[in-house]
Design a protein around this motif. Structure first.
Motif, short mmCIF file in Angstrom:
data_model
loop_
_atom_site.label_atom_id
_atom_site.label_comp_id
_atom_site.label_asym_id
_atom_site.label_seq_id
_atom_site.Cartn_x
_atom_site.Cartn_y
_atom_site.Cartn_z
N PHE A 90 -1.74 0.20 -4.87
CA PHE A 90 -1.35 -1.06 -4.25
C PHE A 90 -0.38 -1.76 -5.20
O PHE A 90 -0.72 -2.04 -6.34
N GLU B 71 -5.59 -3.50 5.93
CA GLU B 71 -5.94 -2.15 5.46
C GLU B 71 -7.45 -1.97 5.40
O GLU B 71 -7.98 -0.95 5.84
N ARG C 108 -6.12 5.06 -4.38
CA ARG C 108 -4.86 4.70 -3.74
C ARG C 108 -4.05 3.82 -4.68
O ARG C 108 -4.52 3.41 -5.74
N TRP D 270 0.83 -1.21 0.00
CA TRP D 270 0.00 0.00 0.00
C TRP D 270 0.86 1.26 0.00
O TRP D 270 1.90 1.32 0.64
#
Length: 394
Positions: free
Chosen positions: A375, A326, A373, A72
């Motif tokens: 990853f 997460e 986000r 992450w």
């Protein structure tokens, strides 16, 4: 005259005495007020210090991970600002319900794959009996109050008298009723009661005498993939002219903990592969050796660990742990699945990660915070996936 002067003197003395008393009283009042102000000041200072200390402790806990994430990125300042089309267009589903309605939601269970033509009375009688036989009923009388059946879609809803008994009944997932392996799930609108966790004390392995084999095969090193099955098959049909059913073939090596034959959502027929796990993990290698390559008509069985390859398995375990941790920041994660490629088998959902949350609210919260986000240096894109389809496929 002398008496008047004496009286006048006494009056002046009394007046002076009263003034002295008032001055002393005012002085004492001012002193008390000073002490009160000083005490309040000390209390406020102590409260400020406590708040500061608590704030530092929270920051310390928030920054403390079980271990550094390998995949992450750091959450950007704009995390949560996701495009509107990605959010569920039906926000009403996420509104928490209060009062008796939420109590009823917590006392209901979805039952899938019910036998054709079964009546509501038969369903209630069966589950009431099983609750008492398994020792899960917490009082005399019937734990199930009502049953609603949808014959067109082949499922039912059971309503229990208590929340605890509802949670305990989740252990019946996979129980056999009139030749059908029932699927027990929480309803989509389920919301846990405040202060309660969605867990139950009886596991599937705790009811072997009732023939309960869960329909949810959890990811583990002992999860087995069975490929090469006839596409026209379901778990209770026969292998052509052979008098062996799918589960019976597997159970010839030992008691199953869980079994899931993956079916086409439109036809209900087998997609040609299944997953299972044994109660005794020591049986795993023995079953794989005995079943892999077995000839069934014009096909050969492909039987192997679902996480084939030690190195790939180790990587997958790390990825699963990282994603679960997460996602767990935004709600309760019920299950998580990463479809893996298997040679000569068409596996749906490759390249995707499926995360099942405890509630719609948790799901939306995670969607808002994870979209955009990165990853493993890849942009995260999220979308809603139908829970029924998820459980049928995975």
């Amino acid at each position: 005259m002398g008496e008047d002067r004496d009286g006048y003197g006494r009056d002046r003395d009394r007046e002076r005495e009263r003034k002295r008393d008032r001055r002393r009283s005012d002085s004492r009042s001012r002193e008390r007020e000073r002490r009160r102000r000083k005490s309040r000041s000390r209390s406020k200072e102590k409260e400020r210090k406590n708040r500061k200390s608590q704030s530092k402790e929270k920051e310390k806990k928030a920054s403390r991970r079980r271990k550094p994430s390998l995949y992450w990125d750091l959450p950007p300042a704009a995390a949560g600002q996701i495009p509107a089309p990605l959010i569920d267009p039906n926000p009403q589903a996420a509104v928490p319900v209060v009062g008796s309605t939420i109590t009823r939601q917590a006392r209901r269970l979805y039952v899938g794959n019910i036998p054709f033509g079964v009546t509501e009375e038969e369903m209630m009688d069966f589950f009431n009996q099983q609750m008492h036989v398994a020792g899960l009923a917490q009082a005399l009388g019937n734990p199930i109050l009502a049953c609603q059946i949808n014959l067109d879609k082949n499922f039912a809803f059971l309503e229990f008298r208590s929340i605890d008994e509802t949670s305990q009944a989740m252990a019946f997932d996979g129980i056999n009723f009139k030749g059908q392996s029932l699927k027990i799930r929480r309803p989509h609108d389920y919301q846990p009661m405040p202060g309660m966790t969605d867990s139950f004390s009886v596991t599937m392995s705790g009811l072997p005498g009732l023939g309960v084999v869960s329909t949810m095969v959890q990811d583990s090193p002992h999860k087995i993939f069975i490929g090469g099955l006839p596409n026209c098959l379901n778990e209770d049909q026969l292998f052509g002219g052979n008098l062996i059913r799918v589960k019976e073939l597997l159970m010839s090596f030992g008691q199953l903990r869980a079994f899931n034959l993956v079916k086409d959502s439109a036809t209900g027929l087998s997609k040609g592969y299944a997953f299972c796990e044994y109660q005794d993990i020591m049986i795993t290698d023995q079953a794989i050796a005995g079943l892999n390559g077995m000839q069934l008509g014009d096909k050969k069985l492909i039987v192997q660990r679902a996480s084939v390859g030690a190195k790939n398995h180790q990587v997958n375990v790390h990825i699963l742990e990282d994603i679960r941790e997460e996602c767990g920041k935004y709600g309760v994660v019920q299950s998580l699945d990463i479809p893996r490629p298997i040679e000569n088998v068409d596996i749906p959902g490759l390249g995707k990660v499926f995360v099942e949350f405890n509630s719609v609210i948790d799901c939306q919260k995670a969607q808002q915070n994870l979209t955009g986000r990165k990853f493993a240096n890849r942009m995260v894109v999220t979308s809603y996936f139908d829970p029924d389809k998820y459980h049928r496929l995975y």
